[in-house]
Design a protein around this motif. Structure first.
Motif, PDB file in Angstrom:
ATOM      1  N   TRP A   9      24.403  13.692 -14.073  1.00 36.54           N
ATOM      2  CA  TRP A   9      24.119  12.272 -14.276  1.00 36.54           C
ATOM      3  C   TRP A   9      23.322  11.705 -13.119  1.00 36.54           C
ATOM      4  O   TRP A   9      22.451  10.849 -13.318  1.00 36.54           O
ATOM      5  CB  TRP A   9      25.418  11.488 -14.459  1.00 36.54           C
ATOM      6  CG  TRP A   9      26.033  11.702 -15.797  1.00 36.54           C
ATOM      7  CD1 TRP A   9      27.199  12.354 -16.059  1.00 36.54           C
ATOM      8  CD2 TRP A   9      25.514  11.303 -17.057  1.00 36.54           C
ATOM      9  NE1 TRP A   9      27.430  12.378 -17.404  1.00 36.54           N
ATOM     10  CE2 TRP A   9      26.417  11.730 -18.051  1.00 36.54           C
ATOM     11  CE3 TRP A   9      24.368  10.616 -17.451  1.00 36.54           C
ATOM     12  CZ2 TRP A   9      26.208  11.491 -19.408  1.00 36.54           C
ATOM     13  CZ3 TRP A   9      24.171  10.373 -18.792  1.00 36.54           C
ATOM     14  CH2 TRP A   9      25.075  10.812 -19.753  1.00 36.54           C
ATOM     15  N   THR A  10      23.605  12.167 -11.901  1.00 33.38           N
ATOM     16  CA  THR A  10      22.836  11.705 -10.746  1.00 33.38           C
ATOM     17  C   THR A  10      21.378  12.135 -10.862  1.00 33.38           C
ATOM     18  O   THR A  10      20.462  11.334 -10.657  1.00 33.38           O
ATOM     19  CB  THR A  10      23.453  12.248  -9.440  1.00 33.38           C
ATOM     20  OG1 THR A  10      24.804  11.800  -9.343  1.00 33.38           O
ATOM     21  CG2 THR A  10      22.674  11.795  -8.231  1.00 33.38           C
ATOM     22  N   ALA A  11      21.149  13.401 -11.204  1.00 39.81           N
ATOM     23  CA  ALA A  11      19.781  13.902 -11.354  1.00 39.81           C
ATOM     24  C   ALA A  11      19.048  13.163 -12.465  1.00 39.81           C
ATOM     25  O   ALA A  11      17.890  12.763 -12.294  1.00 39.81           O
ATOM     26  CB  ALA A  11      19.814  15.408 -11.644  1.00 39.81           C
ATOM     27  N   LEU A  12      19.725  12.963 -13.597  1.00 42.08           N
ATOM     28  CA  LEU A  12      19.104  12.264 -14.711  1.00 42.08           C
ATOM     29  C   LEU A  12      18.751  10.823 -14.344  1.00 42.08           C
ATOM     30  O   LEU A  12      17.670  10.334 -14.678  1.00 42.08           O
ATOM     31  CB  LEU A  12      20.038  12.290 -15.922  1.00 42.08           C
ATOM     32  CG  LEU A  12      19.502  11.691 -17.208  1.00 42.08           C
ATOM     33  CD1 LEU A  12      18.320  12.515 -17.711  1.00 42.08           C
ATOM     34  CD2 LEU A  12      20.605  11.634 -18.249  1.00 42.08           C
ATOM     35  N   SER A  13      19.640  10.158 -13.623  1.00 46.68           N
ATOM     36  CA  SER A  13      19.356   8.772 -13.248  1.00 46.68           C
ATOM     37  C   SER A  13      18.219   8.681 -12.245  1.00 46.68           C
ATOM     38  O   SER A  13      17.425   7.738 -12.296  1.00 46.68           O
ATOM     39  CB  SER A  13      20.616   8.098 -12.705  1.00 46.68           C
ATOM     40  OG  SER A  13      21.023   8.702 -11.493  1.00 46.68           O
ATOM     41  N   TYR A  14      18.109   9.643 -11.331  1.00 46.49           N
ATOM     42  CA  TYR A  14      16.975   9.658 -10.398  1.00 46.49           C
ATOM     43  C   TYR A  14      15.659   9.830 -11.150  1.00 46.49           C
ATOM     44  O   TYR A  14      14.671   9.145 -10.872  1.00 46.49           O
ATOM     45  CB  TYR A  14      17.108  10.785  -9.373  1.00 46.49           C
ATOM     46  CG  TYR A  14      18.097  10.529  -8.263  1.00 46.49           C
ATOM     47  CD1 TYR A  14      18.491   9.239  -7.912  1.00 46.49           C
ATOM     48  CD2 TYR A  14      18.638  11.579  -7.549  1.00 46.49           C
ATOM     49  CE1 TYR A  14      19.387   9.015  -6.900  1.00 46.49           C
ATOM     50  CE2 TYR A  14      19.540  11.366  -6.522  1.00 46.49           C
ATOM     51  CZ  TYR A  14      19.912  10.081  -6.203  1.00 46.49           C
ATOM     52  OH  TYR A  14      20.798   9.865  -5.192  1.00 46.49           O
ATOM     53  N   LEU A  15      15.625  10.751 -12.108  1.00 49.89           N
ATOM     54  CA  LEU A  15      14.391  11.024 -12.836  1.00 49.89           C
ATOM     55  C   LEU A  15      13.993   9.846 -13.726  1.00 49.89           C
ATOM     56  O   LEU A  15      12.837   9.406 -13.704  1.00 49.89           O
ATOM     57  CB  LEU A  15      14.549  12.291 -13.677  1.00 49.89           C
ATOM     58  CG  LEU A  15      14.732  13.582 -12.880  1.00 49.89           C
ATOM     59  CD1 LEU A  15      15.050  14.734 -13.822  1.00 49.89           C
ATOM     60  CD2 LEU A  15      13.508  13.887 -12.057  1.00 49.89           C
ATOM     61  N   ILE A  16      14.940   9.324 -14.491  1.00 43.41           N
ATOM     62  CA  ILE A  16      14.625   8.201 -15.375  1.00 43.41           C
ATOM     63  C   ILE A  16      14.329   6.944 -14.569  1.00 43.41           C
ATOM     64  O   ILE A  16      13.401   6.188 -14.888  1.00 43.41           O
ATOM     65  CB  ILE A  16      15.766   7.977 -16.384  1.00 43.41           C
ATOM     66  CG1 ILE A  16      15.818   9.152 -17.350  1.00 43.41           C
ATOM     67  CG2 ILE A  16      15.589   6.660 -17.135  1.00 43.41           C
ATOM     68  CD1 ILE A  16      16.968   9.102 -18.322  1.00 43.41           C
ATOM     69  N   GLY A  17      15.109   6.712 -13.525  1.00 42.08           N
ATOM     70  CA  GLY A  17      14.879   5.534 -12.686  1.00 42.08           C
ATOM     71  C   GLY A  17      13.519   5.554 -12.022  1.00 42.08           C
ATOM     72  O   GLY A  17      12.818   4.539 -11.982  1.00 42.08           O
ATOM     73  N   GLY A  18      13.115   6.716 -11.512  1.00 40.72           N
ATOM     74  CA  GLY A  18      11.796   6.828 -10.890  1.00 40.72           C
ATOM     75  C   GLY A  18      10.682   6.575 -11.880  1.00 40.72           C
ATOM     76  O   GLY A  18       9.718   5.866 -11.588  1.00 40.72           O
ATOM     77  N   MET A  19      10.822   7.138 -13.088  1.00 39.24           N
ATOM     78  CA  MET A  19       9.801   6.923 -14.110  1.00 39.24           C
ATOM     79  C   MET A  19       9.713   5.450 -14.497  1.00 39.24           C
ATOM     80  O   MET A  19       8.610   4.907 -14.645  1.00 39.24           O
ATOM     81  CB  MET A  19      10.112   7.753 -15.352  1.00 39.24           C
ATOM     82  CG  MET A  19       9.832   9.218 -15.185  1.00 39.24           C
ATOM     83  SD  MET A  19      10.339  10.266 -16.569  1.00 39.24           S
ATOM     84  CE  MET A  19      10.180   9.255 -17.967  1.00 39.24           C
ATOM     85  N   LEU A  20      10.857   4.797 -14.658  1.00 40.98           N
ATOM     86  CA  LEU A  20      10.852   3.398 -15.071  1.00 40.98           C
ATOM     87  C   LEU A  20      10.296   2.478 -13.986  1.00 40.98           C
ATOM     88  O   LEU A  20       9.464   1.605 -14.259  1.00 40.98           O
ATOM     89  CB  LEU A  20      12.263   2.955 -15.463  1.00 40.98           C
ATOM     90  CG  LEU A  20      12.809   3.524 -16.757  1.00 40.98           C
ATOM     91  CD1 LEU A  20      14.252   3.079 -16.972  1.00 40.98           C
ATOM     92  CD2 LEU A  20      11.954   3.112 -17.930  1.00 40.98           C
TER      93      LEU A  20
END
Length: 78
Positions: A24-35
């Motif tokens: 979940w941490t990795a996914l949030s970093y990736l999606i957050g950076g893209m957004l």
């Protein structure tokens, strides 16, 4: 007995999550950076009227930044 129990982990800012928490941490970093960087690119597009080029660049930069954060935060086991 009662004195032998380990106190629960309070979870400080430097703690690395385990198991599903890492995912979940990795996914949030990736999606957050893209957004975030995609939105910044969209703002630049609106300002300079570049037709979506800055949005694409922002999304790619956000993905790269998210990958760097994942590797730094979760890449080295402790």
């Amino acid at each position: 007995m009662a004195g032998d129990q380990k106190p629960p982990n309070t979870g400080g800012p430097g703690d690395v999550p385990s198991g599903a928490g890492q995912g979940w941490t990795a996914l949030s970093y990736l999606i957050g950076g893209m957004l975030v960087w995609g939105f910044i690119g969209w703002l630049v597009d609106r300002w300079l009227d570049t037709g979506g080029v800055a949005t694409g660049i922002g999304v790619v930069l956000g993905m790269a930044g998210g990958i760097i954060l994942v590797v730094r935060r979760l890449g080295t086991p402790t």
